[in-house]
Every structure is written in structure tokens, then in C-alpha cells.
Design a protein around this motif. Structure first.
Motif, PDB file in Angstrom:
ATOM      1  N   VAL A 183      34.848  28.910  40.790  1.00 27.17           N
ATOM      2  CA  VAL A 183      35.632  29.861  40.006  1.00 27.17           C
ATOM      3  C   VAL A 183      36.719  30.466  40.891  1.00 27.17           C
ATOM      4  N   HIS A 184      37.692  31.087  40.252  1.00 36.34           N
ATOM      5  CA  HIS A 184      38.734  31.846  40.936  1.00 36.34           C
ATOM      6  C   HIS A 184      38.526  33.336  40.681  1.00 36.34           C
ATOM      7  N   GLY A 185      38.901  34.159  41.647  1.00 37.60           N
ATOM      8  CA  GLY A 185      38.817  35.599  41.499  1.00 37.60           C
ATOM      9  C   GLY A 185      40.190  36.239  41.587  1.00 37.60           C
ATOM     10  N   CYS A 186      40.409  37.271  40.780  1.00 35.49           N
ATOM     11  CA  CYS A 186      41.648  38.041  40.808  1.00 35.49           C
ATOM     12  C   CYS A 186      41.297  39.522  40.741  1.00 35.49           C
ATOM     13  N   ALA A 187      42.158  40.354  41.303  1.00 33.74           N
ATOM     14  CA  ALA A 187      41.900  41.791  41.299  1.00 33.74           C
ATOM     15  C   ALA A 187      43.221  42.546  41.274  1.00 33.74           C
ATOM     16  N   LEU A 188      43.168  43.781  40.784  1.00 35.24           N
ATOM     17  CA  LEU A 188      44.325  44.673  40.782  1.00 35.24           C
ATOM     18  C   LEU A 188      43.984  45.872  41.644  1.00 35.24           C
ATOM     19  N   PHE A 189      44.904  46.213  42.548  1.00 36.13           N
ATOM     20  CA  PHE A 189      44.689  47.314  43.483  1.00 36.13           C
ATOM     21  C   PHE A 189      45.750  48.390  43.302  1.00 36.13           C
ATOM     22  N   SER A 190      45.323  49.635  43.471  1.00 33.46           N
ATOM     23  CA  SER A 190      46.241  50.760  43.641  1.00 33.46           C
ATOM     24  C   SER A 190      46.058  51.222  45.075  1.00 33.46           C
ATOM     25  N   GLY A 191      47.052  50.958  45.915  1.00 38.22           N
ATOM     26  CA  GLY A 191      46.838  51.125  47.344  1.00 38.22           C
ATOM     27  C   GLY A 191      45.766  50.142  47.772  1.00 38.22           C
ATOM     28  N   SER A 192      44.735  50.620  48.443  1.00 41.15           N
ATOM     29  CA  SER A 192      43.615  49.751  48.822  1.00 41.15           C
ATOM     30  C   SER A 192      42.409  49.949  47.909  1.00 41.15           C
ATOM     31  N   ASP A 193      42.584  50.685  46.801  1.00 42.34           N
ATOM     32  CA  ASP A 193      41.496  50.926  45.848  1.00 42.34           C
ATOM     33  C   ASP A 193      41.514  49.867  44.749  1.00 42.34           C
ATOM     34  N   MET A 194      40.402  49.147  44.591  1.00 48.01           N
ATOM     35  CA  MET A 194      40.306  48.136  43.551  1.00 48.01           C
ATOM     36  C   MET A 194      40.105  48.793  42.187  1.00 48.01           C
ATOM     37  N   LEU A 195      40.960  48.439  41.223  1.00 47.68           N
ATOM     38  CA  LEU A 195      40.852  48.973  39.866  1.00 47.68           C
ATOM     39  C   LEU A 195      40.055  48.055  38.952  1.00 47.68           C
ATOM     40  N   VAL A 196      40.285  46.750  39.086  1.00 44.32           N
ATOM     41  CA  VAL A 196      39.598  45.789  38.222  1.00 44.32           C
ATOM     42  C   VAL A 196      39.493  44.468  38.968  1.00 44.32           C
ATOM     43  N   PHE A 197      38.363  43.785  38.741  1.00 50.51           N
ATOM     44  CA  PHE A 197      38.102  42.491  39.366  1.00 50.51           C
ATOM     45  C   PHE A 197      37.599  41.541  38.300  1.00 50.51           C
ATOM     46  N   VAL A 198      38.115  40.297  38.292  1.00 43.77           N
ATOM     47  CA  VAL A 198      37.740  39.308  37.286  1.00 43.77           C
ATOM     48  C   VAL A 198      37.601  37.944  37.956  1.00 43.77           C
ATOM     49  N   GLU A 199      36.572  37.208  37.545  1.00 41.35           N
ATOM     50  CA  GLU A 199      36.451  35.804  37.926  1.00 41.35           C
ATOM     51  C   GLU A 199      36.445  34.938  36.676  1.00 41.35           C
ATOM     52  N   ASP A 200      37.044  33.742  36.806  1.00 35.61           N
ATOM     53  CA  ASP A 200      37.042  32.788  35.704  1.00 35.61           C
ATOM     54  C   ASP A 200      37.222  31.391  36.288  1.00 35.61           C
ATOM     55  N   VAL A 201      37.027  30.385  35.445  1.00 33.59           N
ATOM     56  CA  VAL A 201      37.164  29.014  35.918  1.00 33.59           C
ATOM     57  C   VAL A 201      38.627  28.677  36.234  1.00 33.59           C
ATOM     58  N   GLY A 202      39.551  29.429  35.680  1.00 32.59           N
ATOM     59  CA  GLY A 202      40.970  29.245  35.975  1.00 32.59           C
ATOM     60  C   GLY A 202      41.587  30.563  36.396  1.00 32.59           C
ATOM     61  N   ARG A 203      42.460  30.516  37.397  1.00 31.38           N
ATOM     62  CA  ARG A 203      43.093  31.752  37.871  1.00 31.38           C
ATOM     63  C   ARG A 203      44.001  32.352  36.811  1.00 31.38           C
TER      64      ARG A 203
END
Length: 303
Positions: A183-203
């Protein structure tokens, strides 16, 4: 094997935020994220391992079949919403009344308040992309890219210490990839704080899910950083731009078209980013280099 709740937290985690008043009603479809199978290893020994559960999700927009997405399904309603936004099929989250996912028929039904103007024209041209699981971009999405306006280099910046903390946060995170791979993982950060993290078979699915989460909660992208484990193709750069996020960090590299699009839009791309190492492919004017900054202690200890 982990419980469903454990699996869900591996593949999708988000900061609890209030929903926008005009956010659509979403179903909360549940499904198996991991499947246990028996394998034979190089020693001829049989044992059980977990693998990701890939499944098709056919999207119907106001009863019209739109596309079939191959997905892990960690948060399918947000995936579908983000897909509509990143494809420019809708302009605002408030246009959608509801999204209902039913895994028994592998379908997502989207109902809008007033229909989608020019839907046939918008979906007339499809481009099959390099996305894992084979992505599809409608031609109109790329045609609208020049209308994107991102914050200036003075308004949206990242320093080396923040970048290293982001890399450490992703390195330390427990996830489906660590347990089952594929799987691939993606995340959204504000500064170094993670707001949301998602994994799926496609980025591309993972970034669409993040776009859906941002839309549901009214989160703007101008001061955020997007992280992905996947390569930075034109599709990934384009979707980040549609989300208003000007800075992208990837554990992988960048394609020539992805780089060209980022330069054209004034975006900052970091690739080959892991531990203390990274390359800034474009937009170095947003980056405050601090070569003296050391990698966090845990990452150094691993080397």
C-alpha cells in the motif's frame, strides 16, 4: 489478527475536527482491510501472513456510472468526495447532499443538490494515469490547472527542522504497510503536526481521501505540507495543487512531467526524503535550509 478498529486506525487516522455546516451526509461503510492467507516461504515452511484487501468501488453520480476505483476502503466516502473535487466535477463540498457506500454491491451512490452542470462534457475525455491500481484523470481536470493560485513563497515556507520532524513522524508510524506491505501512505501536516493519515492501494486514492477530509472540515491547504510514499507524478502534483497545498514531500522520486508542472505552478517538491536525506527538486525559495539541524535521536539510532 488485529480487530477492525485496530485495522482502521492503521490505515486512516485524523485529528477530530467539526464538520462544515454544508458538509454532505456520509455513510460509514465498514469492511475488512486485511486478509490472512497461508504462504510458503523460502525455507519451505508454511505460515500465515496478512495482506491488504483490495476491492472495486463503482461510483455513481446522480445515478450515472462514473468510474470504478480499486481501493483498500479505509474511508471510502471521503475518497469519493475528494475524487469529485480533484477531478473538478464539483467546485464545492456543499454541492453534494449525500454519499452512501454499500460494500455488498461494491458501489458508492452520490446525490447532489442540483446535479452537475456539463457532466457529459467534463467526463468525455479520460486519461489512464501511472497511478498504482491504474488511476483515471478526466481531461477537464488538467485543463483547469492554470486557474490554481497558490500562496507566495513568503506566505508558505518550510524549514529543515520541520522537514526532518515530518520524516521522523512518518518513519515511526505504525501502519498497514509495515504489517502487510503493498500500500501507499499519504499524510497532511501543519508544521510538523500530522492532521490526517491515509493508506490505500494507490497513492492517488490516498490523496483524494485527504482532499475529502479537508473539504468536510473546511481545512485550507495554503499553509500545509503534503507527504506521500509514492512517486511525484503529474497527477499527484496536480491534485496537491487543487487542494491548495504548495509543498510536497515524497519518500520516492519525481517524474519529468511532475517536475515541469510543479515549476509551472510555483510548488516546492522534496523527493528521496528519508532520515537525514532529501532532494529539493523545485521551489527552493520556500525552503529555509539549516544544514546544522540534526536528525531526531530515534532516527539516528536506527542508522
Amino acid at each position: 489478527m488485529p480487530s477492525f478498529e485496530d485495522e482502521a486506525s492503521l490505515a486512516f487516522a485524523a485529528l477530530p475536527l467539526p464538520r462544515r455546516p454544508d458538509a454532505p451526509r456520509l455513510s460509514h461503510a465498514r469492511g475488512e482491510l486485511l486478509r490472512r492467507i497461508e504462504i510458503v516461504d523460502q525455507h519451505g515452511e508454511r505460515r500465515d501472513i496478512d495482506i491488504p484487501s483490495e476491492r472495486p468501488l463503482t461510483v455513481f453520480l446522480d445515478k450515472r456510472e462514473l468510474v470504478t476505483l480499486m481501493t483498500l476502503g479505509a474511508s471510502p466516502e471521503l475518497l469519493v468526495l475528494g475524487y469529485l473535487l480533484n477531478q473538478n466535477l464539483i467546485a464545492r463540498v456543499g454541492e453534494v447532499e449525500s454519499i452512501d457506500v454499500d460494500w455488498s454491491v461494491e458501489a458508492a451512490a452520490i446525490k447532489t443538490h442540483a446535479g452537475v452542470t456539463g457532466l457529459a462534457e467534463k467526463t468525455a475525455r479520460r486519461v489512464v494515469t501511472t497511478g498504482c491500481g491504474q488511476g483515471t484523470v478526466f481531461g477537464d481536470a488538467m485543463a483547469q490547472i492554470d486557474a490554481v493560485r497558490l500562496p507566495s513563497a513568503q506566505a508558505a515556507r518550510i524549514d529543515q527542522g520541520t522537514l526532518l520532524r515530518i520524516l521522523e513522524s512518518m518513519r515511526a508510524r505504525d501502519n498497514v504497510h509495515r504489517q502487510a506491505g503493498s500500500v501507499h501512505g499519504c499524510a497532511l501536516f501543519s508544521g510538523s503536526d500530522m492532521l490526517v493519515f491515509v493508506e490505500d492501494v494507490g497513492r492517488h486514492n490516498a490523496i483524494d481521501t485527504i482532499a475529502g477530509w479537508m473539504a468536510m472540515h473546511g481545512v485550507s491547504g495554503g499553509d500545509k505540507v503534503f507527504y506521500t510514499t509514492g512517486r511525484l507524478t503529474s497527477e499527484m502534483v496536480m491534485k496537491s495543487a487543487h487542494m491548495g497545498v504548495p509543498i510536497i514531500v515524497s519518500r520516492n522520486g519525481v517524474t519529468a512531467m511532475g517536475h515541469e508542472l510543479a515549476v509551472r505552478l510555483g510548488m516546492t517538491l522534496f523527493g528521496r526524503a528519508a532520515n537525514r536525506h532529501f532532494l529539493c527538486y523545485s521551489g527552493a525559495e520556500r525552503f529555509d535550509a539549516q544544514p546544522q539541524v540534526q536528525e531526531p535521536a530515534r532516527a539516528l539510532a536506527d542508522e
